[in-house]
Design an enzyme around this catalytic site. Structure first.
Site, PDB file in Angstrom:
ATOM      1  N   ASP A  88      -7.157  -5.184   0.268  1.00 19.37           N
ATOM      2  CA  ASP A  88      -8.098  -4.434  -0.559  1.00 19.37           C
ATOM      3  C   ASP A  88      -9.358  -4.262   0.268  1.00 19.37           C
ATOM      4  O   ASP A  88      -9.908  -5.232   0.803  1.00 19.37           O
ATOM      5  CB  ASP A  88      -8.402  -5.123  -1.890  1.00 19.37           C
ATOM      6  N   THR A  98       0.824  -1.204   0.000  1.00 20.25           N
ATOM      7  CA  THR A  98       0.000   0.000   0.000  1.00 20.25           C
ATOM      8  C   THR A  98       0.858   1.254   0.000  1.00 20.25           C
ATOM      9  O   THR A  98       2.014   1.218   0.432  1.00 20.25           O
ATOM     10  CB  THR A  98      -0.948   0.021   1.228  1.00 20.25           C
ATOM     11  N   GLY A 136      -2.620   5.639   6.224  1.00 16.92           N
ATOM     12  CA  GLY A 136      -3.593   5.219   7.242  1.00 16.92           C
ATOM     13  C   GLY A 136      -3.600   3.711   7.414  1.00 16.92           C
ATOM     14  O   GLY A 136      -3.537   3.194   8.540  1.00 16.92           O
ATOM     15  N   LYS A 137      -3.621   3.007   6.282  1.00 14.65           N
ATOM     16  CA  LYS A 137      -3.599   1.537   6.341  1.00 14.65           C
ATOM     17  C   LYS A 137      -2.303   1.053   6.979  1.00 14.65           C
ATOM     18  O   LYS A 137      -2.294   0.152   7.820  1.00 14.65           O
ATOM     19  CB  LYS A 137      -3.654   0.954   4.921  1.00 14.65           C
ATOM     20  N   LYS A 169     -10.535   1.527  17.529  1.00 17.28           N
ATOM     21  CA  LYS A 169     -10.959   1.150  16.159  1.00 17.28           C
ATOM     22  C   LYS A 169     -10.600  -0.322  15.898  1.00 17.28           C
ATOM     23  O   LYS A 169     -11.363  -1.057  15.285  1.00 17.28           O
ATOM     24  CB  LYS A 169     -10.316   2.071  15.107  1.00 17.28           C
ATOM     25  N   ASN A 226      -0.991   3.880   1.188  1.00 16.32           N
ATOM     26  CA  ASN A 226      -1.937   4.584   2.047  1.00 16.32           C
ATOM     27  C   ASN A 226      -1.398   4.580   3.488  1.00 16.32           C
ATOM     28  O   ASN A 226      -1.306   3.531   4.134  1.00 16.32           O
ATOM     29  CB  ASN A 226      -3.286   3.840   1.943  1.00 16.32           C
ATOM     30  N   GLY A 270      -9.809   8.017   5.372  1.00 19.71           N
ATOM     31  CA  GLY A 270     -10.876   7.627   4.451  1.00 19.71           C
ATOM     32  C   GLY A 270     -12.263   8.027   4.939  1.00 19.71           C
ATOM     33  O   GLY A 270     -12.522   9.183   5.289  1.00 19.71           O
ATOM     34  N   TYR A 271     -13.160   7.055   4.974  1.00 19.23           N
ATOM     35  CA  TYR A 271     -14.562   7.319   5.335  1.00 19.23           C
ATOM     36  C   TYR A 271     -14.794   7.253   6.850  1.00 19.23           C
ATOM     37  O   TYR A 271     -15.941   7.298   7.308  1.00 19.23           O
ATOM     38  CB  TYR A 271     -15.471   6.298   4.628  1.00 19.23           C
TER      39      TYR A 271
HETATM   40  P1  IMP Z   1      -7.829   0.314  -1.707  1.00 21.59           P
HETATM   41  O1  IMP Z   1      -8.003  -0.877  -0.821  1.00 21.59           O
HETATM   42  O2  IMP Z   1      -6.445   0.835  -1.703  1.00 21.59           O
HETATM   43  O3  IMP Z   1      -8.411   0.104  -3.075  1.00 21.59           O
HETATM   44  O4  IMP Z   1      -8.663   1.537  -1.089  1.00 21.59           O
HETATM   45  C1  IMP Z   1      -9.518   1.390  -0.051  1.00 21.59           C
HETATM   46  C2  IMP Z   1     -10.297   2.674   0.174  1.00 21.59           C
HETATM   47  O5  IMP Z   1     -11.429   2.328   0.974  1.00 21.59           O
HETATM   48  C3  IMP Z   1      -9.494   3.693   0.999  1.00 21.59           C
HETATM   49  O6  IMP Z   1      -8.842   4.624   0.195  1.00 21.59           O
HETATM   50  C4  IMP Z   1     -10.586   4.345   1.843  1.00 21.59           C
HETATM   51  O7  IMP Z   1     -11.206   5.353   1.087  1.00 21.59           O
HETATM   52  C5  IMP Z   1     -11.588   3.202   2.043  1.00 21.59           C
HETATM   53  N1  IMP Z   1     -11.289   2.484   3.311  1.00 21.59           N
HETATM   54  C6  IMP Z   1     -10.777   1.227   3.458  1.00 21.59           C
HETATM   55  N2  IMP Z   1     -10.613   0.927   4.750  1.00 21.59           N
HETATM   56  C7  IMP Z   1     -10.997   2.017   5.433  1.00 21.59           C
HETATM   57  C8  IMP Z   1     -11.015   2.319   6.824  1.00 21.59           C
HETATM   58  O8  IMP Z   1     -10.621   1.543   7.706  1.00 21.59           O
HETATM   59  N3  IMP Z   1     -11.488   3.535   7.136  1.00 21.59           N
HETATM   60  C9  IMP Z   1     -11.935   4.426   6.210  1.00 21.59           C
HETATM   61  N4  IMP Z   1     -11.902   4.215   4.908  1.00 21.59           N
HETATM   62  C10 IMP Z   1     -11.433   3.012   4.509  1.00 21.59           C
END
Ligand code: IMP
Length: 201
Positions: free
Chosen positions: A75, A13, A17-18, A180, A15, A158-159
Site C-alpha cells: 500500500d 495488486t 506499474g507496481k 528509480k 496495478n 502514477g505520480y
Molecule cells: P494503492 O497502494 O493501490 O492504494 O495505490 C497507490 C497509488 O499511489 C497508485 O495508484 C499511484 O497513484 C500512487 N503511487 C504509489 N507508488 C507510486 C510510485 O512509485 N510512483 C507513482 N505513483 C505511485
C-alpha cells in the site's frame, strides 16, 4: 516464524506499474511473481484501513485466504506537505474511481498551485507478507522529493512524472526502472523485507 515456500508469490495488486517493479525488486528471491489475475483471484478487498501499514496488512491477510501461495501486499502513495499529507492513503482514488493517472496528476498540480506554498512531498510504501491468513512480515520505505510544476518523462506510473528527485533534478518518470529503484520508497521497503526474510531463514 513459519517460512512459506517462496517459489511462487502473489503480489496483491492489479496495478501493472507496481507489478513490473516487484518483478525486478524480488529478483534475488528467484520466485515466480504472480499478479492477482495470474492467481485467479477476482475478489477485490476494500482498503478500509487508516494508514498505509493497516491497508497493506489487510490486503495481504485477506488475499492470502484465497490462495495457498504466499501473498505480498503493497500500500503506497504520495504525501504532499502543503496539502497536509494528502492524497496519502487516498492516492489511487484522489480524482475519483474512474480517473486516470493523468487526471490525478492534473488535480494535484491544480491544488498545489492554489496552495502556492512549498512543493516538498514524499512517497511512502508499506509492505506486508502473509501466508494462509497469517501475517509474517512487514516493512516500510519512504523517499523525499519535490512536486514539479508540470509533468516530465514517460516512464513509471502514477505520480512519477511530477515527482522530482532533488539530487538528480529529474522526475521518477525520467529515470530508467533501474535508476528509480536506487531511490524509490518501494525498493527501500522491499530491501528491508528481503533482509528480514533472510535473517529469519
Ligand atoms: P494503492 O497502494 O493501490 O492504494 O495505490 C497507490 C497509488 O499511489 C497508485 O495508484 C499511484 O497513484 C500512487 N503511487 C504509489 N507508488 C507510486 C510510485 O512509485 N510512483 C507513482 N505513483 C505511485
Amino acid at each position: 516464524m513459519r517460512i512459506p515456500d517462496l517459489t511462487r508469490i502473489v503480489i496483491a495488486t492489479r496495478n501493472g506499474g507496481k507489478l513490473r517493479e516487484f518483478r525486478v525488486l524480488l529478483a534475488p528471491m528467484k520466485s515466480e511473481v504472480l499478479s492477482l489475475e495470474d492467481a485467479s483471484i477476482d475478489t477485490d478487498i476494500e482498503e478500509t484501513g487508516s494508514s498505509f501499514t493497516e491497508n497493506a496488512r489487510l490486503k495481504a491477510i485477506s488475499y492470502s485466504r484465497f490462495t495457498r501461495l504466499p501473498v505480498l501486499a503493497d500500500d503506497s502513495g504520495l504525501e504532499v506537505t502543503a496539502l497536509d499529507g494528502r492524497p496519502g492513503i487516498h492516492s489511487a482514488r484522489y480524482a475519483g474511481p474512474e480517473a486516470s493517472d493523468a487526471d490525478r496528476v492534473r488535480k494535484l498540480l491544480l491544488e498545489l498551485a492554489e496552495a502556492a506554498g512549498e512543493r516538498s512531498a514524499r512517497f511512502v510504501c508499506a509492505l506486508a507478507l502473509s501466508w494462509d491468513g497469517e501475517l509474517l512480515l512487514e516493512s516500510e520505505g519512504q523517499c523525499s522529493g519535490i512536486i514539479g510544476t508540470e509533468p516530465r518523462g514517460t516512464g513509471g506510473f502514477g505520480y512519477d512524472p511530477v515527482f522530482i528527485v532533488p539530487e538528480l533534478n529529474k522526475t521518477f518518470a525520467e529515470l530508467s526502472a533501474t535508476e528509480k529503484n536506487l531511490y524509490s520508497h518501494r525498493s527501500r521497503a522491499a530491501a528491508s523485507l528481503l533482509r528480514e526474510l533472510l535473517n529469519s531463514a
